[in-house]
Design an enzyme around this catalytic site. Structure first.
Site: not given
Ligand code: CMC
Length: 429
Positions: A306, A364
């Site tokens: 998140h 989720d």
């Molecule tokens: N599985 C594997 N690695 C992950 C995941 C994951 N679900 N989420 C983040 N990472 C890694 C990512 O690859 C990155 O690694 P690095 O620093 O080595 O590049 C690091 O963790 C930080 O991730 P980010 O994408 O920069 O973080 P963000 O804040 O931009 O993204 C997120 C947040 C929710 C989009 C992401 O965690 C994700 O894609 N999760 C899966 C989708 C999901 O479950 N979304 C629902 C969110 S809660 C409901 C809502 O509010 O809508």
């Protein structure tokens, strides 16, 4: 931050900017005059360090895993109250007393029907349309049906539009579901509470009596409460940005629904359940965990991680309990998807990659299992999220419109394209 000013230096020059204190959470450096004073912009794609507005509705402490609406913890609101009480709290700022709560319920309930002409609107969609695609269309169309509540400068119209949307969203969502599965629409029943009425509209058929199971209705209500608001997330920010131009609230909520659909946001519950089903059995988990950690593989563990929570999402804990309650009520003893989810959670929470990146289950992760057990097909999951989040979008939109300092949202950019060049005739290109 104890200081009340922050100093920025560029080369020889320096400027002071005031620091504003949050009631709880990080303070902010007020850079509204930065461009005027320095001629420079700030750069923060994805708004990772930028507050886009001032708000007193919802607070999240991502490190501690805390979510408060108007100061009340989400677990207390979900356990001790109900969804419409949370709606009142988000809209008016305080929990209602008995008379206020009853009057609010009555007002919302009066608006549950939709214009009969909307039935025809639905039939314009293909039967196999995704219910979220239908929702983007029909919610946008509300402004064509309810012109009398689109004047955003009129406080009364703003409130009527708000109540209409909270009341009609379950009806529109149930109609999207019924249309998609080819069953007749079921009219709302105003003798039922919000969640029971929704289940009734989704699952009743004209040929049989449908009795709402109170345990399942309570679970539905909790799911709505858990999703009601989540401060300046992508869809809420979309609603605010759309509304900042003076667009009518129905159009703004339709914009929010479009944004919510994406798999990184509201679409994650559908994606999480699909992933758990694809994994299928506990022995295949390591393979998927390995893929999630592989930089060259775009796969991510859906329902994990998140932007704000760097701890267990407090909503995920309640959702996990709700999952167990629903499965118990339905007599589902060994749900293979739940088994995979619990083992995947256990493995991920002890894995160095997830620990180091602070990736915990989000809401989720478990919601899909619960919604499927309640009888919803996966393509309805994000629609249910939209039903619940409508009140948050509306409360945030109203707060923005009612702020005398409100301006149209207009981000800046770091331009890296070509500089000015002469137009070249096509024969010379
Ligand atoms: N599985 C594997 N690695 C992950 C995941 C994951 N679900 N989420 C983040 N990472 C890694 C990512 O690859 C990155 O690694 P690095 O620093 O080595 O590049 C690091 O963790 C930080 O991730 P980010 O994408 O920069 O973080 P963000 O804040 O931009 O993204 C997120 C947040 C929710 C989009 C992401 O965690 C994700 O894609 N999760 C899966 C989708 C999901 O479950 N979304 C629902 C969110 S809660 C409901 C809502 O509010 O809508």
């Amino acid at each position: 931050m104890a200081n009340d000013k922050a100093t920025l230096s560029i080369g020889e020059k320096s400027w002071d900017f005031s620091v504003r204190q949050a009631s709880v959470g990080p303070d902010i450096i007020d850079i509204a005059s930065l461009y005027k004073e320095t001629g420079a912009f700030t750069f923060d794609p994805g708004f990772t360090s930028t507050a886009s507005c001032e708000s007193d509705i919802t607070f999240i402490d991502g490190d501690e895993g805390v979510l408060l609406h108007r100061g009340y913890a989400i677990d207390e609101l979900a356990d001790k109250g109900d969804f419409l009480e949370t709606c009142y709290l988000l809209l008016y700022g305080e929990l209602p007393n008995k008379a206020e709560g009853d009057a609010f319920r009555e007002r919302v309930t009066m608006h549950t029907m939709v214009h009969e002409q909307m039935n025809k609107f639905y039939t314009g969609f293909r039967r196999d349309a995704h219910p979220m695609a239908i929702m983007c269309g029909v919610v946008g169309a509300l402004s064509a049906f309810y012109h009398d509540s689109t004047d955003i400068s009129d406080e009364n119209q703003r409130m009527i539009a708000s109540l209409r949307m909270i009341a009609k969203m379950p009806t529109l969502a149930a109609m999207a579901h019924k249309y998609h599965i080819g069953q007749p629409f079921v009219y709302p029943r105003n003798d039922l509470d919000y969640a029971s009425n929704f289940l009734h509209m989704c699952f009743a058929v004209p040929t049989e009596d449908y009795k709402v199971n109170p345990v399942l209705a309570r679970a539905m209500d909790k799911i709505f409460t858990l999703h009601a608001d989540h401060e300046q997330n992508a869809s809420t920010s979309t609603v605010r940005l759309a509304g900042s131009s003076g667009a009518n609230p129905f159009a703004c909520i339709a914009a929010g629904i479009a944004c919510l659909w994406g798999p990184a946001h509201g679409g994650a519950n559908e994606a999480a359940l699909n992933m758990l089903q694809e994994i299928g059995t506990v022995d295949r988990i390591p393979e998927y965990v390995k893929r999630a950690k592989d930089k060259n593989d775009p796969f991510r563990l859906m329902g994990f991680g998140h932007r704000v929570y760097k701890n267990y999402d407090p909503r995920a804990k309640i959702m996990q309990e709700t999952t167990h309650e629903v499965l118990k009520e339905l007599g589902i003893k060994d749900d293979p998807t739940l088994e995979v989810a619990m083992e995947l959670e256990r493995i991920a929470l002890t894995d160095e990659y997830f620990i180091e990146k602070k990736l915990y289950p989000n809401i989720d992760f478990y919601s899909g299992i619960t919604l499927r057990a309640l009888g919803f097909p996966t393509n309805m999951f994000t629609v249910l999220f939209a039903v619940a989040r409508t009140v948050g979008w509306i409360a945030q939109w109203k707060e923005m419109i009612e702020d005398p300092k409100q301006k149209i949202g207009r981000p800046r950019q770091l331009y890296t394209g070509p500089t000015s060049r002469p137009y070249m005739d096509v024969s010379k290109r």
